[in-house]
Scaffold this active site. Sequence first.
Site, PDB file in Angstrom:
ATOM      1  N   ASP A  37       0.858  -1.190   0.000  1.00 46.09           N
ATOM      2  CA  ASP A  37       0.000   0.000   0.000  1.00 46.09           C
ATOM      3  C   ASP A  37       0.891   1.236   0.000  1.00 46.09           C
ATOM      4  OD1 ASP A  37      -2.300   1.677   0.173  1.00 46.09           O
ATOM      5  OD2 ASP A  37      -3.327   0.140   1.334  1.00 46.09           O
ATOM      6  N   GLY A  92       4.249   1.437  -2.322  1.00 44.94           N
ATOM      7  CA  GLY A  92       4.282   1.944  -3.685  1.00 44.94           C
ATOM      8  C   GLY A  92       2.881   2.196  -4.193  1.00 44.94           C
ATOM      9  N   PHE A 152      -0.090   1.063  -6.923  1.00 37.43           N
ATOM     10  CA  PHE A 152      -0.499  -0.051  -7.788  1.00 37.43           C
ATOM     11  C   PHE A 152      -0.731   0.389  -9.232  1.00 37.43           C
ATOM     12  CE2 PHE A 152      -4.485   0.609  -5.061  1.00 37.43           C
ATOM     13  CZ  PHE A 152      -5.019   1.600  -5.888  1.00 37.43           C
ATOM     14  N   HIS A 179     -13.481  -1.088  -7.248  1.00 35.78           N
ATOM     15  CA  HIS A 179     -14.693  -0.261  -7.316  1.00 35.78           C
ATOM     16  C   HIS A 179     -14.409   1.230  -7.134  1.00 35.78           C
ATOM     17  CE1 HIS A 179     -15.978   0.246  -2.818  1.00 35.78           C
ATOM     18  NE2 HIS A 179     -14.672   0.265  -2.929  1.00 35.78           N
TER      19      HIS A 179
END
Length: 363
Positions: A228, A252, A254, A272
Site C-alpha cells: 500500500d 508503492g 499499484f 470499485h
Amino acid sequence: MASALSKIPPLPLLRALGLFRDGLAALHRRLVPGHIAILELQMTGFLTQAIHAAAQLGIADALVEGPRSPVELARAIEVNEDGLRRLMRLLISFDIFAQKRDGSYALTGMSQALRSDSPVTLRDLFLFFGSEYHRKHWTHLADAVRTGHAVGPALDGMGFFEYAAAHRDIGELFDRAMTSISTLSTEPLLAAYDFGRFGTLVDIGGGEGSLLVEILQRSAMTRGVIFDLPEVVTALPVQLAGLADRLTVDTGSFFESVPKGGDAYILKHIIHDWSDEEAERILRTVRSAMEPAARVLIIEIVLPEHHRPHAGKFIDLEMLVNATGRERTEADFRNLLTRSGFTLTRVVPTAAPDVILEARPAP
C-alpha cells in the site's frame, strides 16, 4: 475468531431470510399511502445522523460497564441531560440502545458495534459517513448525477484520495472506517474460500492488513505481503507481532508496479474505487507481476440484476459522489478482466455482501 466460522448461517438460509425481509418491506410500502411511505424513507436520514451523534459522543463506550441512569450517563459523557434523553428516545425505538424498567440505559446487540473496543466496531465508519465533510459532498448528489462526475474536485479543488492524503485527519478516519467495515466480511470470506492453499499472498492496497493477518494466523504455511501507500502502512508494525517471519510490508503505487512472486494477489475493495480505464490499468500492472499459475482474487460487491434493495446500489452512488469508480455486475467484471488480460475462473458468493472473483492470466 476462528470459532465464529460456525456461527455463519448457510447461504441458502441467509438468502431466504433476505427475500422474506425485502418482501415484508415492499408489502408495507405498497399498503400505506405513497406519500407516507416515502416520508418514512426520508426520515431514516435523521436516524443515521442520530447514530453518528451516539458514536461521536461515545455513548456505547460509557455503557460498557453496565446500565446507567440518564443523569449518570449525561455526566459521564458531559452532555445536556434533556438533549440526551431526546436522542436516546429515538435510538431506543429502533433497538439501538435499550431502557431498563428503572429508566437506565443499556447496550443492545446493535450498539455493541458502536463501542471503540468491540472486536467488530463500526464506530469509525459512522463517524466518517456522518461527518461534515461527507455530508457536504452528498448534498451535491444531484450535481454528480447531472455531470456523471465526483463532486470533490469542484468542492475541494482535488479528488478524494488526494484530499485524504493532504488532510490526514480525514484520511486517517477514512482508513479506520474502511478497516472497520472490512472486519465484517473477514469471517464470511474465510468460510467461503481457502486462502491457505496459496504459498504467498500479496494484498494489494491491503491497508492495515486485517484480512491478511487473519489468513496467516490460520494458515501456518502461508506467507504474506501487504502492499500500500507509505502513509497508509505506517501503523502496521504493531499488527505484525508474531508474524514478522511470514508477513512483510512493501510500499508503492499499484498504478506503477506491485511485488512479484505472489501465488495469489488480493484486491479487496480496490477496483470499485476507479473508472474502467483506471481499473484496467491497475489489473494490467498486477498481471505484469504474475506468473502463469498465479491467481488474482478480486473481492467486491457484485451488483445483482434484480430490483430489490441491495447494499451495492447504495455504495454505487457513494462512488458516483466521491470517486471515479462504480460498483459492477458480474458481466462487467468479466469484461473488465478480459480486457486486462485475465480469464474469470470462479465466482464465489459469501455470507457478506462481498463476492470473490478468481481469475487467472489469459494465455
